[in-house]
Motif scaffolding. Sequence first.
Motif, PDB file in Angstrom:
ATOM      1  N   LYS A 250      45.846  34.504  52.557  1.00  0.00           N
ATOM      2  CA  LYS A 250      46.819  34.905  51.476  1.00  0.00           C
ATOM      3  C   LYS A 250      48.080  34.167  51.895  1.00  0.00           C
ATOM      4  O   LYS A 250      48.639  34.173  53.056  1.00  0.00           O
TER       5      LYS A 250
ATOM      6  N   HIS B  19      48.707  37.035  61.130  1.00  0.00           N
ATOM      7  CA  HIS B  19      49.918  36.991  60.268  1.00  0.00           C
ATOM      8  C   HIS B  19      50.630  35.869  60.948  1.00  0.00           C
ATOM      9  O   HIS B  19      51.203  36.048  62.024  1.00  0.00           O
TER      10      HIS B  19
ATOM     11  N   PRO C  47      51.641  37.507  46.649  1.00  0.00           N
ATOM     12  CA  PRO C  47      50.964  36.811  47.768  1.00  0.00           C
ATOM     13  C   PRO C  47      49.731  35.680  46.728  1.00  0.00           C
ATOM     14  O   PRO C  47      49.306  36.369  45.902  1.00  0.00           O
TER      15      PRO C  47
ATOM     16  N   VAL D 253      52.257  33.705  51.603  1.00  0.00           N
ATOM     17  CA  VAL D 253      53.295  34.516  50.797  1.00  0.00           C
ATOM     18  C   VAL D 253      54.536  33.588  51.113  1.00  0.00           C
ATOM     19  O   VAL D 253      54.988  33.302  51.979  1.00  0.00           O
TER      20      VAL D 253
ATOM     21  N   ILE E  59      53.523  43.328  50.965  1.00  0.00           N
ATOM     22  CA  ILE E  59      53.020  42.324  52.035  1.00  0.00           C
ATOM     23  C   ILE E  59      51.465  42.900  52.441  1.00  0.00           C
ATOM     24  O   ILE E  59      51.034  44.001  52.651  1.00  0.00           O
TER      25      ILE E  59
ATOM     26  N   VAL F 272      47.207  35.868  56.961  1.00  0.00           N
ATOM     27  CA  VAL F 272      48.375  35.705  56.060  1.00  0.00           C
ATOM     28  C   VAL F 272      49.202  34.659  56.686  1.00  0.00           C
ATOM     29  O   VAL F 272      49.586  34.582  57.721  1.00  0.00           O
TER      30      VAL F 272
END
Length: 719
Positions: A576, A537, A652, A578, A454, A460
Amino acid sequence: MSMVTGGCLFTVVHCCVMPSSLSSTSKLKLQPTPTPTLRFAVSGQMSAETTPSKTETTTTNLSGNGRFKKKREEEAETEGKKEKQNPYVLEIEKKEIEFKSSRKGLDAYFEGCRNFIKSDGGPPRWFSPLECGSRLDNSPLLLFLPGIDGVGLGLCKHHHTLGRIFDIWCLHIPVKDRTPFLGLVKLVERTVRSENYHSPKRPIYLVGESLGACLALAVAARNPDINLSLVLSNPATSFEESPLQPLISFLEIIPVEHQLSLSYVLSLMTGDSLRIVMDNAVKGIPLHQIIGGLSKDVIAMSSHLNDLAALLPRETLLWKLQMLRPASEFANSRLAAVKAQTLVLSSGKDQFLPSEEEGQRLFRALPKCENRKFNDSGHFLFLEDGIDLATIIKGSAAFYRRGMYHDYVSDYVPPTPSELKILYESNRLFLLATSSVMLSTLEDGKVVKGLAGIPSDGPVLFVGYHMLMGHELAPMVSQLLLERNILLRGLAHPLIFMRKKKEGRLPPLSDFDPVRVMGAVPVSGTNLYKLLSSKAHVLLYPGGAREAVHRKGEQYKLFWPEHSEFVRTAARFGAKIVPFGVVGEDDFGEVIFDYDDQMKFPCLREDIRRYTEEEGIKVRAQINGELGNEDMHYPWILPKLPGRFYYYFGKPIETEGRELELRDKDKAQELYLQIKSEVEKNLAFLKDKRESDPYRNVVARLAYQAMHGFTAEVPTFEI
């Protein structure tokens, strides 16, 4: 930008969505720690008729400033060392259990009262407590309006936590002061108007306790155009129904020592002894320690009778009690004029006032009102153990703000380690039962156990499958926090933050206070944009509520819309992405009576229709067909012997440098379908691999932990 995503409305309360990083607390700009002084917004020499302003603020230095300064420097150095580690883990790993009771709050309260009374005199005035320390930039002003005691120390247990997010002034009414209620209203009103004149965009919070709550309502009614928010604890607007009225007659006709009445008042301030015993027993504190502590406190109570007699001599007590009637009448007659956002805190065991019923009455009477119930608390709510006013304010929907209007991103204050510890402890059994397996993918594509794959730095965007009723949230958020010191801010269903009807069949907003404390925001394109721009995040479920309250046989099926704008938003900030999958809901519960079943019964069908029209807030109003079906209903779920949760976070996906490319709708759609495909692959991988897990069943896991210790990590399948 359109946003066709949504969180699960029915997520259980323990499933919290959290902010991007606990270390972000240290990034918030703090004002320099002030020299320890007792600051008065109104000097002791000023009359109640004098209008306070910033230029009239005086300070009185206390002795021992050098000692206080040195202590603050040592504390700052210690905190600086702790910030290098995960403060959440530091808090949870504390092994010692300290015996605390609500009496400790009383000790601090009466000790402060003694210091005030020694040199008391003059008109009512404001002071700022020493313990408040440094606070966030642009902190709102908090004016504390005391109850019948008048001393202004009712928030003594909260000065430190409130002082981090507010500029606190407390009203002190000297023992011999006889300013009538309307005079106090005018004094507070002048302060409010003066501060609003100097900082018109700065919110002013009026926190009132019993009599002080009447003051707050009166000032708000007389100043509807000022930027006010109210916090009312057991307001005395219910005085007409109060059992205190016989005490007034008693004091009027018996001019003798009122030891009996003081003992009665003191007994109400000490709270519910049985509740204290039970609470501490649940915490694991030995019974002999609890009983011993209570015995010492009972003995110490006798000394407080003298303090209470000095604070409320017969004439003062009678004056304050007689003031309650006009205060109640004045505030009640002007409720219709109160436009300020209001939070009512009502105790279920208030022996002074019928506060529980009054909280409901004010909730219905005031247009912008929320009610928080504390079933086992007494009248002096702020002195009780386990009550954290800062957490209550932060958790209430759109209540804490630093400007004219609330902003879910810029007004957010990250939770403290203590708040996180409480939430973790409340989920401990659930985390133990699910014993989650976490897998992540490194940059080179290698799948590893744990969350090493992560990204640490934001922005993110986590995009994945929404389990039945959102049960996957608590383990995922907790493990990210413990292992990587990452807190997740989730895009959640708007019904967690607002209601179309004040009183309906939906769970009360207070049930979702922990979710808001952890940083959840209403799902929207604007909020996603703001979160990613702040390098957070962020957690997004394209399947939304339709996925989380799916039908029978639909587990692990994605209900994503055909198109989504989140790809281009992520690319704009180089976020990014995920993709992740999670399985295990079918080992935890089974849907046995779903939406389709309920729609077959005319009475249930009509209930769902009325429920949706009257209380529902649609997130996908622009989507037709099954994906846009957001009818409000609760599936019936049959619990199972707990299996295990499995999480797989894919590699990612980089969007940095692809902003121009992904502005093209076709390219963005291609990446969107790739992300969806990755989530489906992750789900298939987990469903297959869990079949070889020897500890999938809870019995096998408990047997392993019985042999190796209940804190031991339970093995799983080989990757």
